[in-house]
Enzyme design. Sequence first.
Site, PDB file in Angstrom:
ATOM      1  N   GLY A 179     113.625 -10.629  79.875  1.00 17.38           N
ATOM      2  CA  GLY A 179     112.543 -10.985  79.575  1.00 17.38           C
ATOM      3  C   GLY A 179     111.748  -9.452  78.981  1.00 17.38           C
ATOM      4  O   GLY A 179     112.581  -8.849  78.474  1.00 17.38           O
ATOM      5  N   SER A 180     110.164  -9.917  79.734  1.00 15.24           N
ATOM      6  CA  SER A 180     109.501  -7.992  78.783  1.00 15.24           C
ATOM      7  C   SER A 180     109.847  -6.486  79.405  1.00 15.24           C
ATOM      8  O   SER A 180     109.558  -5.836  79.303  1.00 15.24           O
ATOM      9  CB  SER A 180     108.625  -8.715  79.051  1.00 15.24           C
ATOM     10  OG  SER A 180     108.049 -10.023  78.252  1.00 15.24           O
ATOM     11  N   THR A 181     110.960  -7.172  80.918  1.00 20.03           N
ATOM     12  CA  THR A 181     111.077  -5.745  81.576  1.00 20.03           C
ATOM     13  C   THR A 181     112.353  -4.300  80.127  1.00 20.03           C
ATOM     14  O   THR A 181     111.988  -3.720  80.278  1.00 20.03           O
ATOM     15  CB  THR A 181     112.229  -6.123  82.173  1.00 20.03           C
ATOM     16  OG1 THR A 181     113.541  -7.017  81.893  1.00 20.03           O
ATOM     17  CG2 THR A 181     111.109  -6.807  83.608  1.00 20.03           C
ATOM     18  N   GLN A 182     112.820  -5.563  79.360  1.00 21.24           N
ATOM     19  CA  GLN A 182     113.548  -5.154  78.211  1.00 21.24           C
ATOM     20  C   GLN A 182     112.533  -4.778  77.312  1.00 21.24           C
ATOM     21  O   GLN A 182     113.053  -3.601  76.617  1.00 21.24           O
ATOM     22  CB  GLN A 182     114.572  -6.327  77.224  1.00 21.24           C
ATOM     23  CG  GLN A 182     114.838  -5.811  75.972  1.00 21.24           C
ATOM     24  CD  GLN A 182     115.478  -4.768  75.816  1.00 21.24           C
ATOM     25  OE1 GLN A 182     116.026  -4.310  76.755  1.00 21.24           O
ATOM     26  NE2 GLN A 182     115.574  -4.102  74.251  1.00 21.24           N
TER      27      GLN A 182
END
Length: 584
Positions: free
Chosen positions: A297-300
């Site tokens: 998700g957004s950690t990417q």
Amino acid sequence: MATNKPRRLVKQSTDVRLLSIALIFAGCWVFVGYQLYQVQVVDAAVYREAADRQLIRVEETAAVRGTIFDRQNRELAITSQSRSIYADPRQIEDPSGTASVLSELLDVDIHALRDKLYSESTFQFIARQVDTDTAARVEALELPGIHFLPEPKRVYPYGPLAAHVVGFVNIDSEGIEGIEAEYDDLLTGIPGRVLAERAARGQLIPQGRTEIEPAVAGADLVLAIDREIQFMAYRECVEALAVAQAKRCIAVAMDPETFEVLAMAVAPAFDPSARTPDDIESSRLINMAVRSVYEPGSTQKAVTVAAALNEGVVAWDTQYLVQDQFEVVEDTCEGDGDQGFGCYRDFSPHEPMVMTVRDCVRLSSNVCMVKIGRDLGVDKLRSYLEAFGYGQITGIDYPGEAGGAVNLPNGCPTCPASASIGYSLSVTALQMASVYSTIANGGFRLEPRLMIGWADGDGLRHTEPSPGTRVISEDTARTVRLLLKSVVDSGTGTNAAVPGYTVAGKTGTTRRFDSDVGAYTADYISSFVGMAPVDDPRLVIAVVVDSPQVGSTVAERTGGAVAAPAFSRIMEASLHQMGVRPDA
């Protein structure tokens, strides 16, 4: 003349008989001599071997398995002495009575025990690695045919604390999981041997032949794990499970300079000294930090931005006009269309607005990040994903590591956009800790490691970190850290803030994909990955919470709401443990 002839015949007959007897005796002596020659010379080895089988008993003595220490030389796995009870059925006078007594004392099935005691073998284990008090009670009974062997037993002083890292051994002290399995050859040592002559009932024969080959102890291992940081990570994971009503929690703490793993906690855990069938059935024995993959998700988004910055595609203040939804495939945002079909939406509806790259990261805008990924291009995105380690194992010294996947096939119109925001990818928690450690240390990717040294008869030896590979420039890494700092200062990750320290990190919230049915479920994977202090990061921590059920809305189950608070508490306690000075 006539009278002498019969006398001569008698004498001749007597001589013949004597000669015959002499020849018979001579033949017997020759036969006996031949047999003695056969026995003592020709077949001597055969008879000696047969005699040894009857008189000589060879017993293997187990080598003491090496101790596993944390980085401060605190014992995580040790070997203690126990006693094993065995029987020689030939020497047992009352098998049924003996079985009855022992089954009650040792809590062993009486039918299985009777089968052993009535067998034709000369050696049957009755109970392995029993405590000394129980062994003493059995010994006091002086049961014929019941004997005892000293046997090492593996003990894990901290129970479930570092169970998934250290692993465990089987009843024969063979490593079958974790570090115990990875370094089994080093830990095992070389077994010894005791050869002794014994009488029929097993007693040692005085002045008999005895040979002893002492065992060589296994090497001791020193891990990068810090017991105190491991305790904090495990404690917070247990707390997160309870508060978020989640299925699982994973926490990985890494030194970004060396990629040494200071903590790797998974909850729920198990006690390696007392494993249960339920542990196996529930998959609690599996180290999910290394073997379980999820979509980040957004950690990417930190990687997407890092790639675009490093390629000069954007600067931190580059502006984008951002709506609350964006169509990659035409007409897919009508109705309930989602990114699987080509429609990408921000978490909350909003009016069109101008966002800088900093705003895009701080507010975790999916639409803005998809546009950045589009400007970067799929080929560049793929190359940076591979450079950061996506889709491949990290190389950590741990068995069975999963490599994850990068799903960017040619002809897929939505895959590049999805990969830009952390879908179409699968990673482990360890991989995400490695990705952020690369950003934290100025752009170098190394191999994570758990073992940092070992000691054997030749002394203590240290392992060295891998030389590393540059992924992004130092300037890019510094800029990404500042962008991630804004997330914690005033963005989606404010719950990750640590009093007295500057913190940089990113929240992540993704739908949970069920590989068994090939579809997304109603559950979420909530995560937070970050570092501190920002200017000179000493620690990177990744927290992943699987399927939180707390509250009634998605907002209460996001990475910022569920994983970030756990990250904050682990980071604060760990920085204090490491003696890192506050910088804020």
